[in-house]
Scaffold this motif. Sequence first.
Motif, PDB file in Angstrom:
ATOM      1  N   PRO A 276       0.824  -1.035   0.298  1.00 28.32           N
ATOM      2  CA  PRO A 276      -0.145  -0.291   0.165  1.00 28.32           C
ATOM      3  C   PRO A 276       0.818   1.394  -0.342  1.00 28.32           C
ATOM      4  CG  PRO A 276      -0.194  -0.728   2.692  1.00 28.32           C
ATOM      5  CD  PRO A 276       0.837  -1.888   1.474  1.00 28.32           C
ATOM      6  N   THR A 277       0.057   2.522  -0.479  1.00 24.34           N
ATOM      7  CA  THR A 277       1.380   4.206  -0.477  1.00 24.34           C
ATOM      8  C   THR A 277       1.187   3.874   1.041  1.00 24.34           C
ATOM      9  OG1 THR A 277      -0.817   5.308  -0.908  1.00 24.34           O
ATOM     10  CG2 THR A 277       0.106   4.315  -2.907  1.00 24.34           C
ATOM     11  N   VAL A 278       1.649   5.400   1.187  1.00 24.24           N
ATOM     12  CA  VAL A 278       2.766   5.411   2.222  1.00 24.24           C
ATOM     13  C   VAL A 278       1.192   6.180   3.012  1.00 24.24           C
ATOM     14  CG1 VAL A 278       3.368   7.694   3.679  1.00 24.24           C
ATOM     15  CG2 VAL A 278       4.957   5.620   2.247  1.00 24.24           C
ATOM     16  N   SER A 279       0.362   7.244   1.928  1.00 22.09           N
ATOM     17  CA  SER A 279      -0.894   7.666   2.190  1.00 22.09           C
ATOM     18  C   SER A 279      -2.163   6.771   2.692  1.00 22.09           C
ATOM     19  CB  SER A 279      -1.129   8.615   1.116  1.00 22.09           C
ATOM     20  OG  SER A 279      -1.483   8.158  -0.070  1.00 22.09           O
ATOM     21  N   ALA A 280      -2.053   5.742   2.366  1.00 24.42           N
ATOM     22  CA  ALA A 280      -3.290   4.747   1.845  1.00 24.42           C
ATOM     23  C   ALA A 280      -2.852   3.879   3.637  1.00 24.42           C
ATOM     24  CB  ALA A 280      -2.885   3.612   1.220  1.00 24.42           C
ATOM     25  N   VAL A 281      -1.740   4.001   4.254  1.00 27.06           N
ATOM     26  CA  VAL A 281      -1.378   3.553   5.646  1.00 27.06           C
ATOM     27  C   VAL A 281      -2.089   4.699   6.687  1.00 27.06           C
ATOM     28  CG1 VAL A 281       0.185   2.451   6.384  1.00 27.06           C
ATOM     29  CG2 VAL A 281      -0.377   1.558   4.695  1.00 27.06           C
ATOM     30  N   ALA A 282      -1.654   5.822   6.170  1.00 26.91           N
ATOM     31  CA  ALA A 282      -1.527   6.619   7.164  1.00 26.91           C
ATOM     32  C   ALA A 282      -3.281   6.867   7.403  1.00 26.91           C
ATOM     33  CB  ALA A 282      -1.050   7.920   6.494  1.00 26.91           C
ATOM     34  N   GLN A 283      -3.949   6.617   6.128  1.00 26.04           N
ATOM     35  CA  GLN A 283      -5.554   7.405   6.705  1.00 26.04           C
ATOM     36  C   GLN A 283      -6.078   6.613   7.121  1.00 26.04           C
ATOM     37  OE1 GLN A 283      -7.051   7.879   2.634  1.00 26.04           O
ATOM     38  NE2 GLN A 283      -5.685  10.089   2.546  1.00 26.04           N
ATOM     39  N   ARG A 284      -5.823   4.433   6.857  1.00 27.40           N
ATOM     40  CA  ARG A 284      -6.110   3.772   7.083  1.00 27.40           C
ATOM     41  C   ARG A 284      -6.362   3.713   8.966  1.00 27.40           C
ATOM     42  NH1 ARG A 284      -6.187  -0.052   3.991  1.00 27.40           N
ATOM     43  NH2 ARG A 284      -3.888   0.016   4.353  1.00 27.40           N
ATOM     44  N   TRP A 285      -5.328   4.519   9.264  1.00 23.91           N
ATOM     45  CA  TRP A 285      -5.200   4.645  10.787  1.00 23.91           C
ATOM     46  C   TRP A 285      -5.543   6.162  10.967  1.00 23.91           C
ATOM     47  CZ3 TRP A 285      -5.573   0.001  13.309  1.00 23.91           C
ATOM     48  CH2 TRP A 285      -4.635  -0.945  12.310  1.00 23.91           C
ATOM     49  N   GLY A 286      -5.920   6.737  10.766  1.00 19.26           N
ATOM     50  CA  GLY A 286      -6.748   7.881  10.923  1.00 19.26           C
ATOM     51  C   GLY A 286      -5.740   9.385  11.182  1.00 19.26           C
ATOM     52  N   PHE A 287      -4.710   9.105  10.037  1.00 18.37           N
ATOM     53  CA  PHE A 287      -3.964  10.696   9.997  1.00 18.37           C
ATOM     54  C   PHE A 287      -4.865  11.258   9.110  1.00 18.37           C
ATOM     55  CE2 PHE A 287      -0.754   8.053  12.658  1.00 18.37           C
ATOM     56  CZ  PHE A 287      -0.873   9.613  13.339  1.00 18.37           C
ATOM     57  N   VAL A 288      -5.140  12.308   8.807  1.00 21.18           N
ATOM     58  CA  VAL A 288      -5.703  12.664   7.220  1.00 21.18           C
ATOM     59  C   VAL A 288      -5.044  13.788   6.939  1.00 21.18           C
ATOM     60  CG1 VAL A 288      -8.621  12.346   8.361  1.00 21.18           C
ATOM     61  CG2 VAL A 288      -6.964  14.784   8.897  1.00 21.18           C
ATOM     62  N   ASN A 289      -3.937  14.161   7.153  1.00 19.49           N
ATOM     63  CA  ASN A 289      -3.359  15.520   7.145  1.00 19.49           C
ATOM     64  C   ASN A 289      -1.774  14.167   6.679  1.00 19.49           C
ATOM     65  OD1 ASN A 289      -1.104  16.972   6.251  1.00 19.49           O
ATOM     66  ND2 ASN A 289      -2.598  18.829   7.851  1.00 19.49           N
ATOM     67  N   PRO A 290      -1.431  14.224   5.086  1.00 19.61           N
ATOM     68  CA  PRO A 290       0.292  13.342   5.229  1.00 19.61           C
ATOM     69  C   PRO A 290       1.529  14.216   5.632  1.00 19.61           C
ATOM     70  CG  PRO A 290      -1.433  13.668   3.263  1.00 19.61           C
ATOM     71  CD  PRO A 290      -2.387  14.804   4.413  1.00 19.61           C
ATOM     72  N   ALA A 291       1.635  15.247   5.605  1.00 14.35           N
ATOM     73  CA  ALA A 291       2.520  16.110   5.808  1.00 14.35           C
ATOM     74  C   ALA A 291       2.579  16.172   7.547  1.00 14.35           C
ATOM     75  CB  ALA A 291       2.508  17.430   6.009  1.00 14.35           C
ATOM     76  N   HIS A 292       1.171  15.760   8.447  1.00 21.61           N
ATOM     77  CA  HIS A 292       1.755  16.268   9.525  1.00 21.61           C
ATOM     78  C   HIS A 292       1.877  14.234  10.275  1.00 21.61           C
ATOM     79  CE1 HIS A 292      -0.283  15.740  14.062  1.00 21.61           C
ATOM     80  NE2 HIS A 292      -0.536  14.502  13.799  1.00 21.61           N
ATOM     81  N   PHE A 293       1.347  13.593   9.251  1.00 25.83           N
ATOM     82  CA  PHE A 293       1.862  12.200   9.731  1.00 25.83           C
ATOM     83  C   PHE A 293       3.548  12.005   9.088  1.00 25.83           C
ATOM     84  CE2 PHE A 293       2.752   7.787   7.042  1.00 25.83           C
ATOM     85  CZ  PHE A 293       2.564   7.419   8.730  1.00 25.83           C
ATOM     86  N   SER A 294       4.251  12.182   8.110  1.00 23.66           N
ATOM     87  CA  SER A 294       5.485  12.568   8.155  1.00 23.66           C
ATOM     88  C   SER A 294       5.587  12.958   9.057  1.00 23.66           C
ATOM     89  CB  SER A 294       5.583  12.965   6.336  1.00 23.66           C
ATOM     90  OG  SER A 294       7.237  12.583   6.356  1.00 23.66           O
ATOM     91  N   ARG A 295       5.777  14.128   9.493  1.00 23.20           N
ATOM     92  CA  ARG A 295       6.599  14.528  10.734  1.00 23.20           C
ATOM     93  C   ARG A 295       6.064  14.298  12.066  1.00 23.20           C
ATOM     94  NH1 ARG A 295       3.650  19.453   8.096  1.00 23.20           N
ATOM     95  NH2 ARG A 295       2.397  19.381   9.947  1.00 23.20           N
ATOM     96  N   ALA A 296       5.123  13.860  11.802  1.00 20.09           N
ATOM     97  CA  ALA A 296       5.030  12.716  13.558  1.00 20.09           C
ATOM     98  C   ALA A 296       6.123  11.313  13.538  1.00 20.09           C
ATOM     99  CB  ALA A 296       3.421  12.482  13.666  1.00 20.09           C
ATOM    100  N   PHE A 297       5.843  10.701  12.201  1.00 15.45           N
ATOM    101  CA  PHE A 297       6.690   9.488  12.357  1.00 15.45           C
ATOM    102  C   PHE A 297       7.499  10.006  12.083  1.00 15.45           C
ATOM    103  CE2 PHE A 297       8.035   5.753  10.466  1.00 15.45           C
ATOM    104  CZ  PHE A 297       7.336   4.731  10.416  1.00 15.45           C
ATOM    105  N   ARG A 298       8.358  10.362  11.507  1.00 11.82           N
ATOM    106  CA  ARG A 298       9.747  11.372  12.012  1.00 11.82           C
ATOM    107  C   ARG A 298      10.182  11.446  12.980  1.00 11.82           C
ATOM    108  NH1 ARG A 298      13.679  12.675   8.789  1.00 11.82           N
ATOM    109  NH2 ARG A 298      12.936  12.291   6.768  1.00 11.82           N
ATOM    110  N   ALA A 299       9.675  12.057  14.083  1.00 12.59           N
ATOM    111  CA  ALA A 299       9.725  12.111  15.413  1.00 12.59           C
ATOM    112  C   ALA A 299       9.716  10.777  16.251  1.00 12.59           C
ATOM    113  CB  ALA A 299       8.757  13.097  16.323  1.00 12.59           C
ATOM    114  N   ALA A 300       8.993  10.324  15.745  1.00 13.10           N
ATOM    115  CA  ALA A 300       8.909   9.144  16.686  1.00 13.10           C
ATOM    116  C   ALA A 300      10.354   7.893  16.254  1.00 13.10           C
ATOM    117  CB  ALA A 300       8.081   8.446  16.613  1.00 13.10           C
ATOM    118  N   TYR A 301      10.611   7.986  14.718  1.00 11.30           N
ATOM    119  CA  TYR A 301      10.939   7.183  14.625  1.00 11.30           C
ATOM    120  C   TYR A 301      12.682   7.149  13.924  1.00 11.30           C
ATOM    121  CZ  TYR A 301       6.709   3.784  15.311  1.00 11.30           C
ATOM    122  OH  TYR A 301       6.396   3.209  15.657  1.00 11.30           O
ATOM    123  N   GLY A 302      12.574   9.033  13.600  1.00 10.86           N
ATOM    124  CA  GLY A 302      14.013   9.024  13.173  1.00 10.86           C
ATOM    125  C   GLY A 302      14.108   9.173  11.231  1.00 10.86           C
ATOM    126  N   VAL A 303      13.281   8.285  10.944  1.00 11.76           N
ATOM    127  CA  VAL A 303      13.384   8.344   9.685  1.00 11.76           C
ATOM    128  C   VAL A 303      11.635   8.468   8.802  1.00 11.76           C
ATOM    129  CG1 VAL A 303      15.040   6.564   9.570  1.00 11.76           C
ATOM    130  CG2 VAL A 303      13.080   5.912   9.413  1.00 11.76           C
TER     131      VAL A 303
END
Length: 353
Positions: A276-303
């Motif tokens: 699945p695309t990154v955006s599809a995974v993010a939306q499936r788990w409740g993230f509606v803003n791709p930019a916010h998801f990317s920032r939150a993911f990088r803050a938590a995991y470093g990548v």
Amino acid sequence: MLTTASVPDPDKVAYWNNAVSRALVPMTVAPRDDGPFNGRIATDRLGYLQVSTMEADAERVSRTPALIARSSEALVAVGVQVSGTATFIQDGRRAEVREGDLVVYDTTRPYFFDYPQRFTAHVFQLPRHMLRVPDSDIRQVTGNAIGTGDGFGAMLLPFLATLASSAEGYPPAVADRLAGNVVDLFATLIAERAHPDGTDTDTTRSHLLMRVRDHINRNLGDPNLSPEGIARTHRISVRYLHRLFQGEATTVGRLIQQRRLEECSRELARRGGTTPTVSAVAQRWGFVNPAHFSRAFRAAYGVSPREWRNLRTAQDDGGRSAAVISAPGTVPRAAADARGADRPVTGLPPSRA
């Protein structure tokens, strides 16, 4: 729908005994009158919750130890008296049940209902272990009529009545979610009745916190999941919800984001045919803003999420696939090496000291 309407009069009582035992649990039904007997029962399921509506002439219902031995599952039932009255006995207590009252009973222990005239009742049955409340609390509530004229019962009765009348119309995903909400409501009802003076606060808090966490896990994909909605579902204030988490080293909002990120990280790291695309995974788990998801993911995991997904094919020095860490705050060795350091990521900027 099982009904005696087309059954010959001499066979109606036997048919009704079999119908009720099949729809609910094995029990014995004896008509109170000598005339022709009529009854019908309609049953639907909402996930693991069974919803039945029974309408019948005056009768006596017994659940004996011998009949209990024929049942393989421990169930808790909540009966709603829609019309007529009943006398209910369980655990040595006797209750006079009026129209609009609720009764809670445990199918693993004997009970008795006496309906002196024609009646209608809704019956909600669910596995006892789904309630996650102590058996001692359930025993304190059985054998009592719970009025619905005010308080928590006044809010619960309209919801149950609507649910019983429309149970067959929900798709499976909605039905499962509704079943979880009903479990939360029943557990709250039992806790409220078992501890009316506020005793056993720690146990009640623990069970409520467990139900809130379970609710969050079941609704991670809902982008509208919020402290306000969680509090409303559990009939508590937002302030009290936040107080529940004071000793949990996190807040409600942070827990929601953490659990969403954990599920995204697992799905992005999963091997398989279709990716699945990154955006599809993010939306499936409740993230509606791709930019916010990317920032939150990088803050938590470093990548970034895409880099995280690519790491599943990375090789460590020993030739084995790099481990994928699903707990936010830690970076796999392959990612740390790629960044030039093997260190945990806290999500905070490096010190400039």
